[in-house]
Design a protein around this motif. Structure first.
Motif, PDB file in Angstrom:
ATOM      1  N   ASN A 101       0.796  -1.227   0.000  1.00  0.00           N
ATOM      2  CA  ASN A 101       0.000   0.000   0.000  1.00  0.00           C
ATOM      3  C   ASN A 101       0.829   1.279   0.000  1.00  0.00           C
ATOM      4  N   VAL A 102       2.033   1.223  -0.536  1.00  0.00           N
ATOM      5  CA  VAL A 102       2.837   2.419  -0.733  1.00  0.00           C
ATOM      6  C   VAL A 102       2.634   2.894  -2.170  1.00  0.00           C
ATOM      7  N   THR A 103       2.290   4.172  -2.344  1.00  0.00           N
ATOM      8  CA  THR A 103       2.079   4.725  -3.679  1.00  0.00           C
ATOM      9  C   THR A 103       3.387   5.263  -4.232  1.00  0.00           C
ATOM     10  N   TYR A 104       3.680   4.914  -5.483  1.00  0.00           N
ATOM     11  CA  TYR A 104       4.885   5.394  -6.156  1.00  0.00           C
ATOM     12  C   TYR A 104       4.490   6.191  -7.393  1.00  0.00           C
ATOM     13  N   VAL A 105       5.329   7.144  -7.743  1.00  0.00           N
ATOM     14  CA  VAL A 105       5.185   7.883  -8.995  1.00  0.00           C
ATOM     15  C   VAL A 105       6.434   7.608  -9.816  1.00  0.00           C
ATOM     16  N   GLU A 129      15.626   3.152 -10.596  1.00  0.00           N
ATOM     17  CA  GLU A 129      15.903   4.164 -11.599  1.00  0.00           C
ATOM     18  C   GLU A 129      14.628   4.862 -12.053  1.00  0.00           C
ATOM     19  N   ASP A 130      13.476   4.273 -11.755  1.00  0.00           N
ATOM     20  CA  ASP A 130      12.230   4.746 -12.346  1.00  0.00           C
ATOM     21  C   ASP A 130      11.330   5.526 -11.394  1.00  0.00           C
ATOM     22  N   CYS A 131      11.283   5.173 -10.125  1.00  0.00           N
ATOM     23  CA  CYS A 131      10.174   5.588  -9.276  1.00  0.00           C
ATOM     24  C   CYS A 131      10.618   6.163  -7.936  1.00  0.00           C
ATOM     25  N   LEU A 132       9.723   6.974  -7.392  1.00  0.00           N
ATOM     26  CA  LEU A 132       9.857   7.484  -6.031  1.00  0.00           C
ATOM     27  C   LEU A 132       8.551   7.260  -5.287  1.00  0.00           C
ATOM     28  N   PRO A 133       8.603   6.963  -3.991  1.00  0.00           N
ATOM     29  CA  PRO A 133       7.359   6.884  -3.218  1.00  0.00           C
ATOM     30  C   PRO A 133       6.737   8.261  -3.095  1.00  0.00           C
ATOM     31  N   LEU A 134       5.429   8.315  -3.083  1.00  0.00           N
ATOM     32  CA  LEU A 134       4.729   9.574  -2.885  1.00  0.00           C
ATOM     33  C   LEU A 134       5.022  10.090  -1.479  1.00  0.00           C
ATOM     34  N   CYS A 135       5.326  11.380  -1.374  1.00  0.00           N
ATOM     35  CA  CYS A 135       5.632  11.951  -0.061  1.00  0.00           C
ATOM     36  C   CYS A 135       4.443  11.777   0.878  1.00  0.00           C
ATOM     37  N   TYR A 190       8.221  11.774  -3.976  1.00  0.00           N
ATOM     38  CA  TYR A 190       7.596  12.603  -5.005  1.00  0.00           C
ATOM     39  C   TYR A 190       6.609  13.558  -4.328  1.00  0.00           C
ATOM     40  N   PRO A 191       6.788  14.889  -4.487  1.00  0.00           N
ATOM     41  CA  PRO A 191       5.966  15.850  -3.741  1.00  0.00           C
ATOM     42  C   PRO A 191       4.500  15.837  -4.160  1.00  0.00           C
ATOM     43  N   ARG A 192       3.639  16.038  -3.176  1.00  0.00           N
ATOM     44  CA  ARG A 192       2.198  16.075  -3.421  1.00  0.00           C
ATOM     45  C   ARG A 192       1.726  17.442  -3.921  1.00  0.00           C
ATOM     46  N   HIS A 193       2.485  18.503  -3.643  1.00  0.00           N
ATOM     47  CA  HIS A 193       2.032  19.864  -3.927  1.00  0.00           C
ATOM     48  C   HIS A 193       3.104  20.641  -4.685  1.00  0.00           C
TER      49      HIS A 193
END
Length: 351
Positions: A106-110, A121-127, A169-172
């Motif tokens: 249940n961790v969201t990545y962008v 190399e591709d993704c970061l977890p959503l802050c 990855y920043p939300r705002h």
């Protein structure tokens, strides 16, 4: 609007020659267009703030700045299979297709591209919704470091006064708009205090300083309208914090994120003994989303001199069906940098 003066590799005589030519051009423009008190300009301050030129009566003279690199920094998500959902993010001159994906835990990545097998190399977890780097109550600093010192102290700040976290990855996406004239020492003090706060709040942020030229009567509201319009040409911002340069946050839990309703942020200022002077005040520091700002038609342009434009904005907000919200007084505290009375910003007697 974002600040620093890098002179590496540039001969001093070239800088002086450029300064002379710039002054000559500004004088020529002033003579050609007969600039009035209603006209404002941006001034380039290199790294630490984004700047450009705009005349009140004509189209923007914004310099053609290179669009910022919006690639997602590297992270280290755990190896797993994800279910991908496409989303498209538009910027000033580029479009990048991204994937918003949910992991098995249940961790969201962008991700910077469409993927099904995620690598670091591709993704970061959503802050997180509430950043875990916040410390709460802060000391404020009256120092005015040089721009070179700011470069050394805050290496994460990108050219143009842009910053964002490297591990999520920043939300705002937030633009800080600062109406400005003849307060460079205060500007450096403000930058010294604000950059680490915004960084801990895990925002994709940019600082925009909008400078009114000349010595005519100051128009705070018009400068903020110009800042909004020009910042939108540089990045796809979701919300905007309109910020007096002499106010320093005393608590980093006073988060500069996108508000559900227009937010008055400077609730408790030391000058007013940390109390609201009156309930309908909307001056100092305020925050609106792009949609809210457009619906209320921005700030009023016709208030010259100190006062009135924030009360007008309060009425615009309520007439548009919004309600002003505030953080708790214990959180929304600000220190006001002391300064003398400005001859070009006297109280407007008919405000």
């Amino acid at each position: 609007m974002e600040c620093g003066m890098r002179m590496d590799g540039i001969a001093r005589k070239d800088v002086l020659r450029f300064t002379f030519l710039l002054l000559l051009i500004l004088i020529t423009i002033q003579m050609a267009f007969n600039l009035s008190v209603e006209q404002a300009s941006f001034t380039l301050m290199s790294k630490w703030v984004q700047v450009s030129d705009q005349l009140y009566s004509s189209s923007s003279l914004l310099a053609q700045l290179q669009p910022p690199r919006l690639g997602i920094p590297k992270g280290s998500p755990s190896a797993a299979l994800f279910h991908a959902e496409q989303s498209t993010q538009s910027t000033q001159s580029t479009q990048s297709t991204q994937s918003v994906i949910q992991s098995d835990n249940n961790v969201t990545y962008v991700c910077s591209k469409n993927v099904t097998n995620v690598t670091d190399e591709d993704c970061l977890p959503l802050c997180p919704v509430i950043p875990d780097k916040l410390v709460g109550a802060l000391a404020t600093y009256s120092d005015s470091p040089t721009y070179s010192d700011l470069d050394r102290l805050y290496p994460w700040v990108q050219d143009g006064g842009r910053g964002k976290p490297s591990d999520c990855y920043p939300r705002h996406r937030v633009a800080i708009i600062i109406p400005y004239r003849n307060r460079e020492s205060q500007l450096r003090t403000f930058l010294y205090n604000i950059h680490p706060i915004l960084y801990r709040q895990e925002l994709d942020y940019g600082i925009y300083v909008v400078e009114q030229n000349g010595s005519s009567v100051f128009n705070r509201a018009m400068l903020m309208n110009i800042g909004y319009a020009e910042a939108m040409k540089i990045h796809d911002y979701q919300c905007f914090a309109f910020h007096d340069i002499d106010l320093i946050p005393e608590n980093d839990k006073n988060i500069y994120n996108c508000p559900k309703q227009p937010r008055h942020m400077s609730v408790a200022i030391d000058k007013f003994k940390y109390r609201l002077p009156y309930n309908s005040i909307f001056g100092g520091v305020s925050s609106l989303t792009k949609e809210q700002f457009q619906k209320v038609n921005g700030f009023p342009n016709r208030y010259f001199g100190w006062g009135g434009e924030d009360d007008d904005m309060w009425k615009r907000i309520h007439n548009a069906g919004y309600k002003v919200i505030r953080y708790a007084r214990e959180i929304a505290r600000y220190k006001m940098i002391k300064h003398g009375t400005e001859t070009g910003n006297k109280a407007n007697p008919i405000r």
